[in-house]
Design a protein around this motif. Structure first.
Motif, short mmCIF file in Angstrom:
data_model
loop_
_atom_site.label_atom_id
_atom_site.label_comp_id
_atom_site.label_asym_id
_atom_site.label_seq_id
_atom_site.Cartn_x
_atom_site.Cartn_y
_atom_site.Cartn_z
N ALA A 175 0.78 -1.24 0.18
CA ALA A 175 0.20 -0.16 -0.15
C ALA A 175 1.15 1.42 0.09
CB ALA A 175 -1.31 0.12 1.71
N PRO A 176 0.99 1.82 -0.58
CA PRO A 176 1.47 3.17 -1.00
C PRO A 176 0.92 4.18 -0.18
CG PRO A 176 -0.56 3.77 -2.77
CD PRO A 176 -0.63 2.15 -1.81
N VAL A 177 1.55 4.31 1.50
CA VAL A 177 1.49 5.02 2.46
C VAL A 177 2.20 5.63 2.97
CG1 VAL A 177 -0.35 3.29 3.02
CG2 VAL A 177 1.88 3.11 4.19
N VAL A 178 3.13 6.07 2.18
CA VAL A 178 4.13 6.81 2.64
C VAL A 178 3.94 8.31 3.60
CG1 VAL A 178 6.32 8.53 3.12
CG2 VAL A 178 6.15 6.08 1.16
N PRO A 179 3.19 9.24 3.32
CA PRO A 179 2.42 10.44 3.51
C PRO A 179 1.86 10.08 5.27
CG PRO A 179 1.90 10.65 1.63
CD PRO A 179 2.55 8.69 1.84
N LEU A 180 0.43 9.26 5.09
CA LEU A 180 -0.09 8.59 6.16
C LEU A 180 1.19 8.34 6.90
CD1 LEU A 180 -2.90 7.71 8.09
CD2 LEU A 180 -2.27 5.88 6.80
N PHE A 181 1.60 7.91 7.07
CA PHE A 181 2.92 6.75 7.93
C PHE A 181 3.86 8.20 8.76
CE2 PHE A 181 7.70 5.83 9.01
CZ PHE A 181 7.63 4.48 9.91
N VAL A 182 4.35 9.05 7.99
CA VAL A 182 4.78 9.84 8.23
C VAL A 182 3.79 10.56 9.16
CG1 VAL A 182 6.11 12.45 7.78
CG2 VAL A 182 6.56 10.15 6.25
N SER B 78 1.83 9.69 11.33
CA SER B 78 1.18 8.93 12.22
C SER B 78 2.07 9.07 12.89
CB SER B 78 0.66 7.29 11.25
OG SER B 78 -0.24 7.65 10.88
N LEU B 79 4.14 8.92 12.26
CA LEU B 79 4.86 9.33 13.18
C LEU B 79 4.69 10.11 13.90
CD1 LEU B 79 7.41 7.72 14.16
CD2 LEU B 79 8.68 8.60 11.74
N VAL B 80 4.15 11.34 13.00
CA VAL B 80 4.52 12.64 13.94
C VAL B 80 3.56 12.25 15.13
CG1 VAL B 80 3.18 15.19 13.58
CG2 VAL B 80 4.91 14.31 12.13
N LEU B 81 2.51 11.70 14.64
CA LEU B 81 1.57 11.86 16.11
C LEU B 81 2.09 10.72 16.99
CD1 LEU B 81 -1.85 12.04 14.11
CD2 LEU B 81 -1.00 13.41 15.11
N LEU B 82 3.14 9.82 17.08
CA LEU B 82 2.90 8.84 18.06
C LEU B 82 4.49 9.62 18.74
CD1 LEU B 82 3.27 5.57 18.49
CD2 LEU B 82 5.03 5.44 17.21
N LEU B 83 5.14 10.49 17.52
CA LEU B 83 6.31 10.77 18.56
C LEU B 83 6.26 11.71 19.99
CD1 LEU B 83 9.20 11.52 15.81
CD2 LEU B 83 9.25 9.27 17.26
N THR B 84 4.62 12.43 19.08
CA THR B 84 4.15 13.40 20.12
C THR B 84 3.59 13.14 21.22
OG1 THR B 84 3.99 15.40 18.22
CG2 THR B 84 2.61 15.81 20.20
N ARG C 120 0.80 20.15 21.96
CA ARG C 120 0.34 18.74 20.74
C ARG C 120 -0.54 19.69 19.99
NH1 ARG C 120 -1.08 18.07 26.09
NH2 ARG C 120 -3.19 17.92 25.89
N PHE C 121 -1.66 20.44 20.31
CA PHE C 121 -2.22 20.88 19.02
C PHE C 121 -1.18 21.14 17.41
CE2 PHE C 121 -5.21 24.33 16.87
CZ PHE C 121 -6.42 23.48 17.16
N ILE C 122 -0.66 21.66 18.17
CA ILE C 122 0.40 22.00 16.75
C ILE C 122 0.85 20.81 16.00
CG2 ILE C 122 3.07 23.43 16.32
CD1 ILE C 122 2.20 25.19 18.60
N ALA C 123 1.45 19.80 16.57
CA ALA C 123 1.95 18.81 15.83
C ALA C 123 0.78 18.00 15.15
CB ALA C 123 2.36 17.90 17.04
N GLN C 124 -0.43 18.35 15.52
CA GLN C 124 -2.01 16.93 14.92
C GLN C 124 -2.07 18.33 13.95
OE1 GLN C 124 -4.70 17.37 18.42
NE2 GLN C 124 -4.24 15.73 20.01
N GLY C 125 -2.13 19.58 13.69
CA GLY C 125 -2.00 20.24 12.84
C GLY C 125 -1.29 20.27 11.90
N VAL C 126 0.14 19.65 12.12
CA VAL C 126 1.36 19.41 11.38
C VAL C 126 1.18 17.72 10.35
CG1 VAL C 126 3.94 18.76 11.02
CG2 VAL C 126 3.05 20.93 12.03
N ALA C 127 0.20 16.86 11.23
CA ALA C 127 0.03 15.73 10.67
C ALA C 127 -1.50 15.45 10.17
CB ALA C 127 0.10 14.85 11.30
#
Length: 165
Positions: A78-85, A87-93, A107-114
């Motif tokens: 599955a082509p999911v690189v953007p979803l991976f990145v 989700s990684l932002v959310l996981l690391l946050t 947290r809100f800024i990180a969610q917005g970036v995702a």
């Protein structure tokens, strides 16, 4: 029995069921394997008055879900690189917040970036509401991005609230 491509709907439902069962079992196994590491690193959620658990609880569920989900995506090509990145932002946050609580603004800024990664890199955007309110299509036009961000932030935070229970 309706055919979907070369697979019947019943066969597809069975395949999806087995895939979900495998994903749950793999996540449970990965979480079980991560428990000792979480305890050794002190990655624990400690009881307090607003929490329901009575003993320190290892914080490994999100990590397990993350790796199993993307492992399955890789296996399915599955082509999911953007979803991976995103989700990684959310996981690391979440991991950082679990270790040393972040402000709601951070947290809100990180969610917005995702959300922005999902929209601008992943090309996922809510362009219309379909015929939600009347028979014709309700196009969002220039409101598509802000409404997508609002909806995604709502889902992220609703999941976080459920996860906290």
């Amino acid at each position: 029995m309706e055919a979907v491509g070369f697979v019947t709907a019943d066969a597809l439902t069975l395949q999806i069921g087995w895939l979900l069962l495998f994903a749950m079992a793999a996540t449970a196994l990965l979480c079980a394997l991560l428990l000792p590491l979480a305890r050794r690193l002190g990655w624990l959620d400690h009881p307090e008055e607003r929490k329901v658990h009575r003993a320190p609880t290892p914080l490994v569920g999100g990590v397990g879900i993350f790796f199993v989900f993307f492992g399955l995506c890789a296996w399915l090509n599955a082509p999911v690189v953007p979803l991976f990145v995103a989700s990684l932002v959310l996981l690391l946050t979440g991991l950082i917040d679990d270790r040393r609580p972040l402000s709601s603004t951070a947290r809100f800024i990180a969610q917005g970036v995702a959300c922005l990664i999902m929209i601008y890199w992943g090309g996922i955007r809510l362009d219309d509401f379909g015929s939600l309110f009347w028979p014709s299509m309700l196009e969002l036009g220039p409101l598509a991005v802000p409404i997508t961000i609002f909806a995604a932030l709502g889902v992220i935070n609703a999941f976080n609230m459920i996860d906290g229970l």
